[in-house]
Design a protein around this motif. Structure first.
Motif, PDB file in Angstrom:
ATOM      1  N   PRO A  56       0.836  -1.236  -0.117  1.00 46.46           N
ATOM      2  CA  PRO A  56      -0.001   0.036   0.099  1.00 46.46           C
ATOM      3  C   PRO A  56       0.753   1.265   0.002  1.00 46.46           C
ATOM      4  O   PRO A  56       0.584   2.333  -0.632  1.00 46.46           O
ATOM      5  CB  PRO A  56      -0.803  -0.176   1.155  1.00 46.46           C
ATOM      6  CG  PRO A  56      -0.762  -1.398   1.714  1.00 46.46           C
ATOM      7  CD  PRO A  56       0.502  -2.150   1.178  1.00 46.46           C
ATOM      8  N   ALA A  57       2.047   1.312   0.739  1.00 45.84           N
ATOM      9  CA  ALA A  57       2.789   2.458   0.698  1.00 45.84           C
ATOM     10  C   ALA A  57       3.340   2.869  -0.633  1.00 45.84           C
ATOM     11  O   ALA A  57       3.471   3.962  -1.057  1.00 45.84           O
ATOM     12  CB  ALA A  57       4.219   2.336   1.497  1.00 45.84           C
ATOM     13  N   THR A  58       3.711   1.698  -1.292  1.00 43.07           N
ATOM     14  CA  THR A  58       4.192   1.881  -2.861  1.00 43.07           C
ATOM     15  C   THR A  58       3.100   2.452  -3.961  1.00 43.07           C
ATOM     16  O   THR A  58       3.297   3.191  -4.392  1.00 43.07           O
ATOM     17  CB  THR A  58       4.979   0.659  -3.305  1.00 43.07           C
ATOM     18  OG1 THR A  58       5.595   0.251  -2.434  1.00 43.07           O
ATOM     19  CG2 THR A  58       5.344   0.856  -4.893  1.00 43.07           C
ATOM     20  N   ALA A  59       2.080   1.876  -3.522  1.00 40.10           N
ATOM     21  CA  ALA A  59       0.594   2.322  -4.265  1.00 40.10           C
ATOM     22  C   ALA A  59       0.419   3.758  -4.171  1.00 40.10           C
ATOM     23  O   ALA A  59       0.040   4.548  -5.011  1.00 40.10           O
ATOM     24  CB  ALA A  59      -0.448   1.469  -3.966  1.00 40.10           C
ATOM     25  N   HIS A  65       2.125  10.497  -7.377  1.00 39.46           N
ATOM     26  CA  HIS A  65       3.077  11.075  -8.576  1.00 39.46           C
ATOM     27  C   HIS A  65       2.154  11.122  -9.780  1.00 39.46           C
ATOM     28  O   HIS A  65       2.149  12.109 -10.422  1.00 39.46           O
ATOM     29  CB  HIS A  65       4.067   9.813  -8.934  1.00 39.46           C
ATOM     30  CG  HIS A  65       4.801   9.990 -10.050  1.00 39.46           C
ATOM     31  ND1 HIS A  65       5.757  11.052 -10.387  1.00 39.46           N
ATOM     32  CD2 HIS A  65       4.777   9.654 -11.384  1.00 39.46           C
ATOM     33  CE1 HIS A  65       6.222  11.300 -11.709  1.00 39.46           C
ATOM     34  NE2 HIS A  65       5.588  10.311 -12.015  1.00 39.46           N
ATOM     35  N   ASP A  66       1.151   9.919 -10.010  1.00 33.01           N
ATOM     36  CA  ASP A  66       0.202  10.302 -11.137  1.00 33.01           C
ATOM     37  C   ASP A  66      -0.749  11.385 -11.019  1.00 33.01           C
ATOM     38  O   ASP A  66      -0.953  12.116 -12.020  1.00 33.01           O
ATOM     39  CB  ASP A  66      -0.682   9.006 -11.141  1.00 33.01           C
ATOM     40  CG  ASP A  66      -0.031   7.730 -11.815  1.00 33.01           C
ATOM     41  OD1 ASP A  66       1.154   8.013 -12.224  1.00 33.01           O
ATOM     42  OD2 ASP A  66      -0.451   6.766 -11.589  1.00 33.01           O
TER      43      ASP A  66
END
Length: 134
Positions: A56-59, A65-66
């Motif tokens: 979840p942290a990476t998502a 960023h998106d």
């Protein structure tokens, strides 16, 4: 009498030894008998738990960023006049078709070149820039 005793040295357990030292001693003595249970299983558990925590942290990082890129693209579209005041695109385009078409065109352009007959030329350098010659 031999200089070194053949028995292993074990420090005498005293009342002042802490709980951590006693647990460490018990762990080290039982580790050779049950290596997977005392080392392998906790290691695998930590790796799997870390993957569940980090996903979840990476998502979240990529979503942030998106969102930032999407905001910049909307601002650029407004400044370039690609979107009207109501947010509708004035120019309809398919970015996928554009990329595929340019790649295909580039492929055929490179295939048409004669790659056996070419000449190497030096690039002109700016004034004061070293050109690599001694």
């Amino acid at each position: 009498m031999p200089a070194f005793d053949s028995r292993t040295f074990r420090r005498a357990t005293t009342a002042s030894s802490s709980l951590g030292e006693r647990l460490g001693t018990i762990y080290r003595s039982r580790l050779p008998r049950h290596p997977f249970l005392l080392f392998g299983l906790p290691f695998i558990t930590v790796i799997v738990a870390a993957s569940f925590v980090l996903t979840p942290a990476t998502a979240l990082r990529y979503e942030r960023h998106d969102r930032k890129v999407r905001q910049l693209n909307q601002e650029e579209a407004m400044t370039l006049g690609l979107k009207g005041e109501d947010g509708e695109e004035t120019i309809k385009r398919n970015p996928r078709r554009h990329i595929v078409g340019s790649d295909r065109d580039e492929y055929y352009r490179l295939m048409a070149k004669d790659l056996d007959d070419w000449e190497q030329t030096r690039v002109k350098r700016f004034k004061g820039e070293p050109d690599g010659r001694l």
